[in-house]
Scaffold this motif. Sequence first.
Motif, PDB file in Angstrom:
ATOM      1  N   LEU A   1       1.721  11.185  -4.296  1.00  0.00           N
ATOM      2  CA  LEU A   1       2.691  10.251  -4.851  1.00  0.00           C
ATOM      3  C   LEU A   1       4.004  10.968  -5.137  1.00  0.00           C
ATOM      4  O   LEU A   1       4.016  12.065  -5.695  1.00  0.00           O
ATOM      5  N   HIS A   2       5.105  10.328  -4.760  1.00  0.00           N
ATOM      6  CA  HIS A   2       6.442  10.859  -4.995  1.00  0.00           C
ATOM      7  C   HIS A   2       7.170   9.891  -5.922  1.00  0.00           C
ATOM      8  O   HIS A   2       7.275   8.697  -5.624  1.00  0.00           O
ATOM      9  N   ARG A   3       7.673  10.402  -7.072  1.00  0.00           N
ATOM     10  CA  ARG A   3       8.394   9.543  -8.010  1.00  0.00           C
ATOM     11  C   ARG A   3       9.733   9.128  -7.420  1.00  0.00           C
ATOM     12  O   ARG A   3      10.521   9.960  -7.001  1.00  0.00           O
ATOM     13  N   ARG A   4       9.976   7.805  -7.405  1.00  0.00           N
ATOM     14  CA  ARG A   4      11.228   7.267  -6.883  1.00  0.00           C
ATOM     15  C   ARG A   4      12.241   7.026  -7.993  1.00  0.00           C
ATOM     16  O   ARG A   4      13.393   7.382  -7.868  1.00  0.00           O
TER      17      ARG A   4
ATOM     18  N   GLY B   1       0.789  -1.224   0.000  1.00  0.00           N
ATOM     19  CA  GLY B   1       0.000   0.000   0.000  1.00  0.00           C
ATOM     20  C   GLY B   1       0.820   1.273   0.000  1.00  0.00           C
ATOM     21  O   GLY B   1       0.270   2.366   0.063  1.00  0.00           O
ATOM     22  N   GLN B   2       2.130   1.161  -0.090  1.00  0.00           N
ATOM     23  CA  GLN B   2       3.015   2.330  -0.051  1.00  0.00           C
ATOM     24  C   GLN B   2       3.683   2.631  -1.384  1.00  0.00           C
ATOM     25  O   GLN B   2       4.317   3.668  -1.532  1.00  0.00           O
ATOM     26  N   ARG B   3       3.581   1.718  -2.340  1.00  0.00           N
ATOM     27  CA  ARG B   3       4.228   1.879  -3.640  1.00  0.00           C
ATOM     28  C   ARG B   3       3.259   1.559  -4.759  1.00  0.00           C
ATOM     29  O   ARG B   3       2.337   0.754  -4.582  1.00  0.00           O
TER      30      ARG B   3
ATOM     31  N   GLU C   1       6.111   6.321  -4.678  1.00  0.00           N
ATOM     32  CA  GLU C   1       5.930   6.030  -3.259  1.00  0.00           C
ATOM     33  C   GLU C   1       4.831   6.946  -2.720  1.00  0.00           C
ATOM     34  O   GLU C   1       4.791   8.132  -3.052  1.00  0.00           O
ATOM     35  N   LEU C   2       3.954   6.387  -1.923  1.00  0.00           N
ATOM     36  CA  LEU C   2       2.896   7.170  -1.296  1.00  0.00           C
ATOM     37  C   LEU C   2       3.467   7.893  -0.083  1.00  0.00           C
ATOM     38  O   LEU C   2       4.073   7.273   0.791  1.00  0.00           O
ATOM     39  N   THR C   3       3.305   9.211  -0.040  1.00  0.00           N
ATOM     40  CA  THR C   3       3.838   9.989   1.081  1.00  0.00           C
ATOM     41  C   THR C   3       2.795  10.076   2.198  1.00  0.00           C
ATOM     42  O   THR C   3       1.633   9.707   2.016  1.00  0.00           O
TER      43      THR C   3
END
Length: 139
Positions: A28-31, A4-6, A21-23
Amino acid sequence: HPDGQRCYLVGELDGTVTAYELTADGSLHRRTRVEASGRSGHVQPSEVAVRPDGRFLYVANRGVGTLAVFELRGDRPELVGEVDTGGEWPRHFALLGEHLYVADERAHMVRGFSVDRSTGLLEAVGEPLSVPSPTCVLP
């Protein structure tokens, strides 16, 4: 991803897989971004899925006609294998237990693959099922 975090997005027009990645605030933050295929030529990803145990990511690649397998151990998906579908336009696939079934639209077939539980790699099983222009496989 099952945690649930990615999540993972395929770029249909640029031939990539992008990991997000879910902040804490829900955005959403691009990894990272990687190529969707290790093959040269026209690569146009269509379907993407993570195995229920979260260890492997699968991507169908139209044009080169492959299914790519990525290991999800670190921050960056790592390509560990790629198999031909037997056609050129794998449009959609479904993971069902230890099998993956792919609809190859232009090859007019549905093909089954066994999924190796420890490596995530795929191996074609049996003969493809002839189906006119399949676009989706549902469990």
